[in-house]
Enzyme design. Structure first.
Site, PDB file in Angstrom:
ATOM      1  N   GLU A 296       0.833  -1.202   0.000  1.00  0.00           N
ATOM      2  CA  GLU A 296       0.000   0.000   0.000  1.00  0.00           C
ATOM      3  C   GLU A 296       0.867   1.250   0.000  1.00  0.00           C
ATOM      4  OE1 GLU A 296      -3.142  -0.146  -1.110  1.00  0.00           O
ATOM      5  OE2 GLU A 296      -3.650  -1.447   0.584  1.00  0.00           O
TER       6      GLU A 296
ATOM      7  N   ASP B 254       2.872   2.175  -4.922  1.00  0.00           N
ATOM      8  CA  ASP B 254       2.826   2.253  -6.400  1.00  0.00           C
ATOM      9  C   ASP B 254       3.435   3.550  -6.935  1.00  0.00           C
ATOM     10  OD1 ASP B 254       0.584   3.818  -5.641  1.00  0.00           O
ATOM     11  OD2 ASP B 254      -0.751   2.975  -7.177  1.00  0.00           O
TER      12      ASP B 254
ATOM     13  N   GLU C 101      -7.453  10.521 -14.418  1.00  0.00           N
ATOM     14  CA  GLU C 101      -7.689  10.810 -12.994  1.00  0.00           C
ATOM     15  C   GLU C 101      -6.694  11.866 -12.500  1.00  0.00           C
ATOM     16  OE1 GLU C 101      -8.946   7.543 -10.693  1.00  0.00           O
ATOM     17  OE2 GLU C 101      -8.635   8.559  -8.786  1.00  0.00           O
TER      18      GLU C 101
ATOM     19  N   ASP D  68      -4.629   0.800  -9.257  1.00  0.00           N
ATOM     20  CA  ASP D  68      -6.064   0.500  -9.359  1.00  0.00           C
ATOM     21  C   ASP D  68      -6.476   0.259 -10.807  1.00  0.00           C
ATOM     22  OD1 ASP D  68      -5.809   1.132  -6.737  1.00  0.00           O
ATOM     23  OD2 ASP D  68      -6.923   3.022  -6.848  1.00  0.00           O
TER      24      ASP D  68
HETATM   25  C1  GLA Z   1      -5.283   4.601  -4.004  1.00  0.00           C
HETATM   26  C2  GLA Z   1      -4.558   5.004  -5.287  1.00  0.00           C
HETATM   27  C3  GLA Z   1      -3.528   3.943  -5.675  1.00  0.00           C
HETATM   28  C4  GLA Z   1      -2.613   3.605  -4.504  1.00  0.00           C
HETATM   29  C5  GLA Z   1      -3.427   3.315  -3.240  1.00  0.00           C
HETATM   30  C6  GLA Z   1      -2.574   3.122  -2.036  1.00  0.00           C
HETATM   31  O1  GLA Z   1      -6.063   3.459  -4.220  1.00  0.00           O
HETATM   32  O2  GLA Z   1      -5.480   5.163  -6.341  1.00  0.00           O
HETATM   33  O3  GLA Z   1      -2.800   4.393  -6.786  1.00  0.00           O
HETATM   34  O4  GLA Z   1      -1.688   4.611  -4.291  1.00  0.00           O
HETATM   35  O5  GLA Z   1      -4.352   4.362  -2.969  1.00  0.00           O
HETATM   36  O6  GLA Z   1      -1.824   1.964  -2.131  1.00  0.00           O
END
Ligand code: GLA
Length: 396
Positions: free
Chosen positions: A35, A38, A167, A179
């Site tokens: 988490e 990315d 986005e 995501d």
């Molecule tokens: C959100 C963002 C992702 C990632 C998560 C945390 O979902 O859209 O890109 O950074 O938070 O892991």
């Protein structure tokens, strides 16, 4: 909604018959571990859900896009020659943002009537926005290819990238690629082991032998825009700047090992920045260890990495909040829970727990009761299946 009901609603709304309708779908995701890594070029381990966005759509012969959702009363009408001008819409900006970035990338956007239906709960941290973006991108890219006689499959990794770009640049949310990638590239019963700096990836079977993935929705809306997401990104950049001065050649935090971090962490004087960077470096390492553990069928070890990840997000990265903390605390009290942590961006949304199959009912009952007693909020639970990524539905 059932697909048939969405189709009936479409015909009621826009007229015509079922014959010239098309259907595109793309799922939400759960991140198992990895988490806030990315956007630091690190590893993530998400899986696509079966909850998804469905678009029922019909091409038009003019330059108009009409958008409606099954759970909203408004209809948005847009001109494909003015796609840059819908950024401030309350609803419809994600869809039109995707159309805009596809157009900028050379796709030929065609006018169409569209009806959206989402089974991914909004604001739950399960990527309802990525599901919308990827389904929309796939739809417009497919139509563009058809218009230009291009006979090839749509490149789903490109759709993920364009969804993220929309986005970031159109909707102003500075998210990473996880995501959209999971929504575009998911595979039934598999998680995606993804390296976010070069997008190399591998599918890993999620074989949980007698266990289930349970998502617990705190019902505290998680909103990336309003949250401290962008602030965390900036803190990571600050930390990276300091470490990379001592470790030349490292292109991102994801390239810095635990050992390299430990040898250089004294250079980061600000305690807050240090905590943030510690999370990212160790979280990256936990993803590697988790994938290894699952390969060896060691679900218990995987659960312990999930717990460690959750604690790090709570105490070092500080992206949880009361509701997520209570949900995780209550989950971990239940016998049969192997691991439990927040999933996604944080500050609300869902937790993910691995629960023994015969404990799932008790989990839902007790965690639900105790969570409500402590927060006053009635949560929702989803026993989740891992599904495929975005696709066109042909038989309906
Ligand atoms: C959100 C963002 C992702 C990632 C998560 C945390 O979902 O859209 O890109 O950074 O938070 O892991």
């Amino acid at each position: 909604m059932e697909l048939n009901s969405i189709i009936n609603e479409f015909i009621k709304l826009y007229g015509g018959s079922k014959d010239d309708l098309r259907v595109f779908q793309s799922p939400g995701r759960v991140n198992m571990i990895g988490e806030h890594t990315d956007y630091n070029g690190g590893f993530v381990f998400p899986a696509a859900l079966t909850m998804c966005t469905t678009i029922v759509v019909r091409k038009r012969n003019d330059n108009i896009i009409r958008l409606k959702a099954t759970d909203l009363d408004i209809m948005v009408e847009a001109d494909i020659d003015k796609l840059d001008s819908y950024r401030d819409l309350k609803w419809g900006n994600y869809q039109l943002g995707v159309a805009y970035v596809l157009q900028e990338a050379g796709y030929d956007i065609v006018g169409c009537d569209m009806l959206y239906d989402d089974t991914v709960p909004h604001g739950s941290g399960l990527s309802s926005s990525a599901a919308i973006e990827v389904a929309t991108a796939l739809c417009f890219a497919t139509f563009s290819n058809e218009k230009n006689g291009i006979i090839k499959d749509v490149d789903m990794i490109e759709m993920a990238k364009l969804g993220q770009k929309a986005e970031n640049q159109y909707c102003g949310v500075n998210c990473g690629i996880m995501d959209q990638f999971a929504s575009a590239m998911g595979k039934k019963d598999h998680a995606i082991f993804l390296k976010c700096d070069d997008l190399s990836f591998d599918y890993a079977p999620i074989l949980l032998n007698g266990m289930k993935i349970v998502l617990s929705n705190t019902k505290k809306k998680h909103s990336l825009g309003a949250s401290k997401y962008n602030e965390r990104r900036a803190e990571c950049e600050q930390g990276y700047k300091i470490l990379s001065a001592a470790l030349p050649g490292k292109k991102c935090l994801g390239e810095i090992s635990v050992e390299e971090f430990e040898a250089n962490k004294h250079l980061i004087e600000d305690d807050v920045i240090l905590k943030r960077i510690k999370h990212v470096i160790y979280e990256d390492d936990r993803v590697l260890k988790s994938v290894e553990a699952l390969k060896n069928g060691d679900v218990k070890a995987f659960g312990s990495y999930m717990n460690a990840s959750g604690d790090s997000l709570r105490y070092d990265y500080e992206v949880t909040g009361d509701e997520l903390d209570v949900m995780v605390e209550e989950a971990r009290k239940i016998d049969g829970v192997i691991g439990s942590r927040m999933t996604g961006g944080g500050f609300g949304g869902c937790t993910v727990s691995i629960v023994k199959e015969d404990s799932v009912d008790r989990f839902i009952e007790q965690v639900g009761k105790n969570y409500t007693a402590r927060t006053g909020i009635v949560p929702e639970f989803y026993v989740s299946d891992i599904g495929d990524g975005g696709k066109e539905i042909i038989d309906f």
